[in-house]
Design an enzyme around this catalytic site. Structure first.
Site, PDB file in Angstrom:
ATOM      1  N   HIS A  73       0.787  -1.235   0.000  1.00 32.98           N
ATOM      2  CA  HIS A  73       0.000   0.000   0.000  1.00 32.98           C
ATOM      3  C   HIS A  73       0.817   1.281   0.000  1.00 32.98           C
ATOM      4  O   HIS A  73       0.322   2.325  -0.392  1.00 32.98           O
ATOM      5  CB  HIS A  73      -1.033  -0.003   1.142  1.00 32.98           C
ATOM      6  CG  HIS A  73      -0.475   0.376   2.477  1.00 32.98           C
ATOM      7  ND1 HIS A  73      -0.043  -0.554   3.383  1.00 32.98           N
ATOM      8  CD2 HIS A  73      -0.285   1.578   3.080  1.00 32.98           C
ATOM      9  CE1 HIS A  73       0.389   0.066   4.481  1.00 32.98           C
ATOM     10  NE2 HIS A  73       0.247   1.361   4.322  1.00 32.98           N
ATOM     11  N   GLU A  77       3.649   5.418  -3.382  1.00 31.54           N
ATOM     12  CA  GLU A  77       3.861   6.745  -2.813  1.00 31.54           C
ATOM     13  C   GLU A  77       5.284   6.949  -2.307  1.00 31.54           C
ATOM     14  O   GLU A  77       5.873   7.992  -2.502  1.00 31.54           O
ATOM     15  CB  GLU A  77       2.875   6.948  -1.663  1.00 31.54           C
ATOM     16  CG  GLU A  77       2.677   8.408  -1.311  1.00 31.54           C
ATOM     17  CD  GLU A  77       1.398   8.598  -0.524  1.00 31.54           C
ATOM     18  OE1 GLU A  77       0.755   9.625  -0.718  1.00 31.54           O
ATOM     19  OE2 GLU A  77       1.053   7.721   0.286  1.00 31.54           O
ATOM     20  N   ASP A  78       5.817   5.952  -1.646  1.00 27.93           N
ATOM     21  CA  ASP A  78       7.057   6.170  -0.896  1.00 27.93           C
ATOM     22  C   ASP A  78       8.312   5.528  -1.498  1.00 27.93           C
ATOM     23  O   ASP A  78       9.370   5.584  -0.890  1.00 27.93           O
ATOM     24  CB  ASP A  78       6.898   5.622   0.540  1.00 27.93           C
ATOM     25  CG  ASP A  78       5.820   6.357   1.312  1.00 27.93           C
ATOM     26  OD1 ASP A  78       5.450   7.466   0.871  1.00 27.93           O
ATOM     27  OD2 ASP A  78       5.349   5.831   2.336  1.00 27.93           O
ATOM     28  N   ASP A 139      -4.233   0.523   8.166  1.00 24.94           N
ATOM     29  CA  ASP A 139      -3.001   1.299   8.076  1.00 24.94           C
ATOM     30  C   ASP A 139      -2.957   2.311   9.219  1.00 24.94           C
ATOM     31  O   ASP A 139      -1.968   2.428   9.949  1.00 24.94           O
ATOM     32  CB  ASP A 139      -2.982   2.006   6.715  1.00 24.94           C
ATOM     33  CG  ASP A 139      -1.795   2.928   6.523  1.00 24.94           C
ATOM     34  OD1 ASP A 139      -0.688   2.561   6.965  1.00 24.94           O
ATOM     35  OD2 ASP A 139      -1.974   4.013   5.915  1.00 24.94           O
TER      36      ASP A 139
HETATM   37 MN    MN Z   1       1.071   2.935   5.592  1.00 27.06          MN
END
Ligand code: MN
Length: 524
Positions: A73, A77-78, A139
């Protein structure tokens, strides 16, 4: 630090098929590589956050696709992983889930009530697949479990956001267990003084209560067995600290006015037994007057069902007794998630994950298709189908709650009207690049968006970007789009804009500007 997990820890609650196990293992390895060298504030490898999220998803009964998406997840993004790579490696479904979580991640909290409301709506609306929302909630749960390691200046914001946005969502979706955990984790950060006060109040009770409840539980078990109710489970719980705080505020902080701090749960196999057990409980212990609540016949708005009664045991311990069936218990703990579990167990069979699909669609074939998707049904048909449903299938009340349907008791047309409205037929939610939310009718254009933000922005719109790409002003926006308006102070509305605008506010402002322009021309 949270416990360091391996892929085995994630697989063990699942009892996965070989393909599922392979998928999750592959996702684990992929995430491990993608996040290599990244650390959490706690110092543990970033991978461990993903593993905890995946494990909890597995524990609440989500399927392998969702568990894999939980591992992935944060990868778009990261990390350096691209959307294409993810899609190629894991297919459309997982890609869609990860993308959904990433999008929800850009929602920001500004603290106004109005904004909270739109965020809540947004949660429901952009999560066209409820699994996206469930991943996001889990999360957040793990982030809250590790909040102590986060820099102090960020803690309060995160905790407050949890209480004001995530908790109401879990409540609406009937996810009682996750709600309780989120509330109690956030409570000390948001209301430190009140938290201490609550803790001091319950200190003398918590220990004693444990012992007393355990004693009483044994005598009840014996009595149930004597009444030949053999298939039951009992457990007890202490009320969550935050929920207790809410109640104490309404009861002058007087613990003697709180009767449900201690509760015993009795879970049986059918509704008939619930009422039977209620009788046995009242025979065994003296009930307090006017404390019997039948939430089976009259469920709470979020769908909660149980029989409640408050009793005094011989040792003068006062506690609440909650009696419910297994299905009601699952509903109360996992809410919407339990419906997906149900689906997986009962209709998926050997088809494996194929049936996991979108959450709403997963409910629709069995519960809703006959009345929801036939938009042009006559009122009579609605009513007939509704009465049919009363016999065969119970409409989950959390859906009614989302739809806000039962305000005035007319459940037929308004119920379905409300459902449709909330489920994307008429409204959609788009974002500003800053993550603010704009609520628009379906078919709206960047012009509507610009005027929805501010008439000055509307009046000087020169162009628009949707999801970072330049588009025409006649473009139809989609649910979840990120829209940026390019302004030019010399720009003015043209008559063409009236064709692009769907909202009355935009059309009114455009007309006003057009007639002003005419007047100016005449004056020259
Ligand atoms: Mn997360």
């Amino acid at each position: 630090m949270t416990e360091l997990l391996t892929v085995k820890d994630i697989l063990s609650p699942l009892a996965p098929s070989p393909e599922d196990a392979e998928l999750i293992t592959r996702a684990f390895t992929f995430a491990e590589k993608a996040h290599e060298g990244q650390k959490r504030y706690s110092g543990e490898p970033y991978l461990n956050h993903l593993a905890h999220v995946a494990k909890m998803l597995a524990e609440i009964g989500m399927g392998a696709q969702t568990v894999a998406a939980g591992l992935l997840h944060d990868s778009v993004e990261d990390t350096a992983v691209t959307e294409e790579e993810l899609r190629t490696e894991f297919g459309d479904e997982i890609f869609f889930l990860v993308q959904g979580v990433t999008k929800l991640g850009s929602v920001r909290y500004y603290g106004s009530d109005r904004h909270n409301e739109s965020l809540r709506k947004l949660f429901v609306a952009t999560s066209q697949d409820i699994r996206v929302l469930i991943i996001k909630l889990i999360d957040r749960l793990h982030n809250m479990q590790t909040l102590q390691y986060v820099p102090a200046e960020k803690q309060l914001r995160i905790a407050r956001e949890t209480l004001e946005i995530y908790v109401p969502v879990t409540h609406r979706l009937g996810m009682g267990l996750i709600r309780k955990q989120l509330e109690d984790l956030a409570f000390p950060y948001v209301y430190p003084k009140e938290h201490e006060r609550v803790i001091n109040l319950i200190k003398p009770l918590a220990k004693k209560g444990d012992v007393e409840l355990e004693k009483n539980r044994k005598s009840l078990q014996k009595r149930l067995a004597e009444s030949s109710i053999l298939d039951f489970r009992t457990s007890y719980r202490l009320k969550g600290t935050y929920s207790l705080f809410q109640k104490l505020k309404r009861r002058e902080w007087d613990m003697d006015k709180i009767h449900d701090y201690l509760a015993m749960r009795i879970i049986v196999s059918n509704i008939e037994q619930c009422y039977q057990v209620l009788g046995i409980v009242h025979e065994l212990w003296r009930p307090l007057p006017k404390r019997v609540k039948d939430y089976i016949a009259f469920p709470k708005p979020n769908g909660y069902q149980s029989l409640h009664t408050t009793v005094i045991a011989p040792n003068s311990t006062i506690f609440e007794v909650q009696i419910r069936t297994d299905a009601m218990h699952r509903d109360a703990e996992y809410g919407i998630a339990s419906h997906i579990i149900y689906k997986n167990q009962h209709t998926e069979g050997s088809e494996n994950q194929k049936g996991e699909k979108t959450w709403f669609a997963s409910l629709v074939p069995t519960l809703f298709r006959p009345f929801v998707w036939r938009a042009k049904n006559s009122a009579e048909q609605h009513i007939q189908l509704l009465s049919e449903s009363n016999h065969k299938i119970r409409i989950p009340h959390w859906i009614q709650e989302i739809a806000g349907a039962h305000k005035n008791g007319d459940e037929s047309n308004e119920f379905f009207g409300g459902l449709k409205e909330d489920f994307f037929s008429y409204r959609m939610f788009v974002f500003t690049p800053e993550g603010d939310v704009v609520d628009l009718p379906v078919g709206a254009s960047p012009i509507d968006f610009a005027y929805a933000i501010h008439s000055d922005i509307g009046d000087h719109t020169a162009g628009a970007k949707v999801n970072k790409k330049l588009v025409g002003l006649d473009t139809k926006l989609n649910n979840g789009d990120i829209v940026e308006i390019i302004k030019n102070k010399n720009n003015k509305p043209t008559a063409k804009w009236l064709d692009y605008a769907k909202t009355s506010i935009a059309r009114r402002k455009i007309r006003a500007s057009l007639s002003e322009q005419k007047a100016t021309v005449r004056n020259f």
